[in-house]
Design a protein around this motif. Structure first.
Motif, PDB file in Angstrom:
ATOM      1  N   THR A 275       0.820  -1.207   0.000  1.00  0.00           N
ATOM      2  CA  THR A 275       0.000   0.000   0.000  1.00  0.00           C
ATOM      3  C   THR A 275       0.854   1.257   0.000  1.00  0.00           C
ATOM      4  O   THR A 275       0.635   2.182  -0.795  1.00  0.00           O
ATOM      5  CB  THR A 275      -0.927   0.001   1.232  1.00  0.00           C
ATOM      6  N   GLU A 279       1.243   4.115  -2.999  1.00  0.00           N
ATOM      7  CA  GLU A 279       0.913   5.515  -2.738  1.00  0.00           C
ATOM      8  C   GLU A 279       2.082   6.438  -3.068  1.00  0.00           C
ATOM      9  O   GLU A 279       1.885   7.612  -3.413  1.00  0.00           O
ATOM     10  CB  GLU A 279       0.505   5.691  -1.277  1.00  0.00           C
ATOM     11  N   ASP A 356      -3.301   8.193  10.777  1.00  0.00           N
ATOM     12  CA  ASP A 356      -3.500   6.899  10.121  1.00  0.00           C
ATOM     13  C   ASP A 356      -4.684   7.011   9.176  1.00  0.00           C
ATOM     14  O   ASP A 356      -5.833   7.056   9.609  1.00  0.00           O
ATOM     15  CB  ASP A 356      -3.748   5.819  11.183  1.00  0.00           C
ATOM     16  N   HIS A 358      -5.300   4.741   6.865  1.00  0.00           N
ATOM     17  CA  HIS A 358      -5.585   3.403   6.351  1.00  0.00           C
ATOM     18  C   HIS A 358      -6.430   2.559   7.307  1.00  0.00           C
ATOM     19  O   HIS A 358      -6.827   1.444   6.953  1.00  0.00           O
ATOM     20  CB  HIS A 358      -4.281   2.662   6.063  1.00  0.00           C
ATOM     21  N   TRP A 360      -5.286   1.262  10.089  1.00  0.00           N
ATOM     22  CA  TRP A 360      -4.385   0.194  10.518  1.00  0.00           C
ATOM     23  C   TRP A 360      -4.147   0.168  12.028  1.00  0.00           C
ATOM     24  O   TRP A 360      -3.755  -0.859  12.562  1.00  0.00           O
ATOM     25  CB  TRP A 360      -3.035   0.336   9.813  1.00  0.00           C
TER      26      TRP A 360
END
Length: 365
Positions: A275, A279, A356, A358, A360
């Motif tokens: 990921t 990005e 964050d 994402h 996560w």
């Protein structure tokens, strides 16, 4: 059931918990895997009954029958993740849900019971609720968490066990590199392999690590930090290290190569790199990557950098690769710029220093 959903949850207070001053000294500069917190989590699965008897109890020895199936047939799996101290004093986890999913993938391969993901997460929350003060606050330090499951039935027949024990223990861990990441020296094993097609390579089971110990000792004898395993069929393509996944970066093309899954462990950090690299404008390709190509592209400069990744070391640059057919260096034996950028990004996410985006991280205290 409890509010966490854990079956029959009980707390057994420690009769003599570690005094605060002694705990502070222990977590100031811990040696990995040698100091443990005051408590552990334990739960049992029995055929016909399912999971039961969830308990947070004082850390201590286990009582096992000499006929416990794990001692004879190695029906055992584990996970590894960390709890981090955030700048505001809170405690967070990084991609713990992915660890929960991977534990069950390992369990499926090893003919073991499924552990509901919410119970995996709840077991960690319950342990941190009583031992949260053991999470260090130093730069890159953390509390290493080891959830694991093993066959505890007393039975010598060769079949899946009918009783399993699940535990979580915790150990404070200092920064993996005290003075910043040092490029790894790697030894290529051309005699031993870690796992073959159809084997247990994708499961996080102790047997895979036991199989790596002899070649790892060979690596140390040759002045190397880790062993590189090749495919078990032709001994041509790179699989992974004894305890980490590998990536190969081609800056001119903005392409990042990594060995495909199947016989290797699907690393949690490995997946995050997919990921983050995408990005950053890189293309990530899962494919066969041969030792011959690694050598050739390192020597002609097409390969700009290589790195290993895993829970313990996060991301580590690769400097020198050695084997019976000689040695070569990657990026002149130095850490690469992209490697270090990825490493810092993951560390900042893990320690709650950046937003964050994402989903996560999970704040647990």
């Amino acid at each position: 059931m409890t509010s966490d959903g854990l079956p029959d949850l009980r707390h057994e207070p420690h009769p003599n918990p570690t005094p605060a001053a002694e705990r502070a000294a222990l977590i100031a500069d811990p040696v990995f895997g040698t100091v443990f917190t005051d408590h552990m989590f334990q739960m049992t699965w029995t055929e016909g009954r399912g999971w039961h008897s969830a308990t947070v109890k004082p850390y201590g020895p286990l009582t096992l029958s000499p006929a416990a199936a794990v001692l004879h047939y190695a029906q055992e799996i584990f996970e590894g993740l960390k709890a981090y101290r955030y700048p505001d004093g809170g405690i967070g986890l990084f991609r713990a849900e992915a660890n929960a999913r991977r534990l069950n993938l390992s369990a499926q391969r090893m003919a073991m019971p499924n552990l509901p993901e919410e119970w995996f997460l709840a077991s960690i929350r319950e342990l941190l609720a009583v031992d949260g003060d053991w999470v260090p606050s130093q730069e890159e330090a953390s509390l290493y968490l080891r959830p694991y499951m093993f066959a505890s039935e007393a039975f010598l027949g060769v079949r899946p066990a009918k009783e399993f024990t699940y535990l979580v223990i915790a150990s404070p861990a200092a920064a993996y590199f005290k003075n910043g990441p040092k490029p790894l020296n790697l030894w290529v094993s051309e005699e031993f392999n870690r796992a073959g097609p159809g084997g247990t390579g994708a499961a996080k089971c102790g047997g895979n690590y036991a199989a790596s110990l002899l070649p790892q000792a060979e690596a140390i004898e040759h002045g190397c930090d880790q062993v590189v395993f090749l495919d078990a069929v032709k001994y041509e393509n790179v699989d992974e290290l004894g305890g980490m996944n590998l990536f190969f970066a081609y800056e001119n093309d903005r392409v990042l190569y990594t060995p495909k899954l199947g016989t290797i462990l699907p690393g949690i950090t490995r997946d995050a790199i997919f990921t983050l690299a995408t990005e950053a404008g890189w293309e990530v390709r899962e494919t066969d990557y041969s030792l011959a190509r690694w050598r050739e592209d390192a020597e002609n400069g097409a390969l700009s950098e290589a790195f290993a990744c895993g829970t313990a070391a996060v991301i580590t640059p690769v400097g020198t690769v050695k084997g019976r057919s000689g040695e070569f260096k990657v990026n002149g034996g130095e850490a690469g710029k992209f490697t270090m950028q990825l490493r810092q990004t993951i560390l900042d996410l893990q320690h709650g220093r950046v937003e964050d985006t994402h989903g996560w991280t999970t704040k647990v205290a």
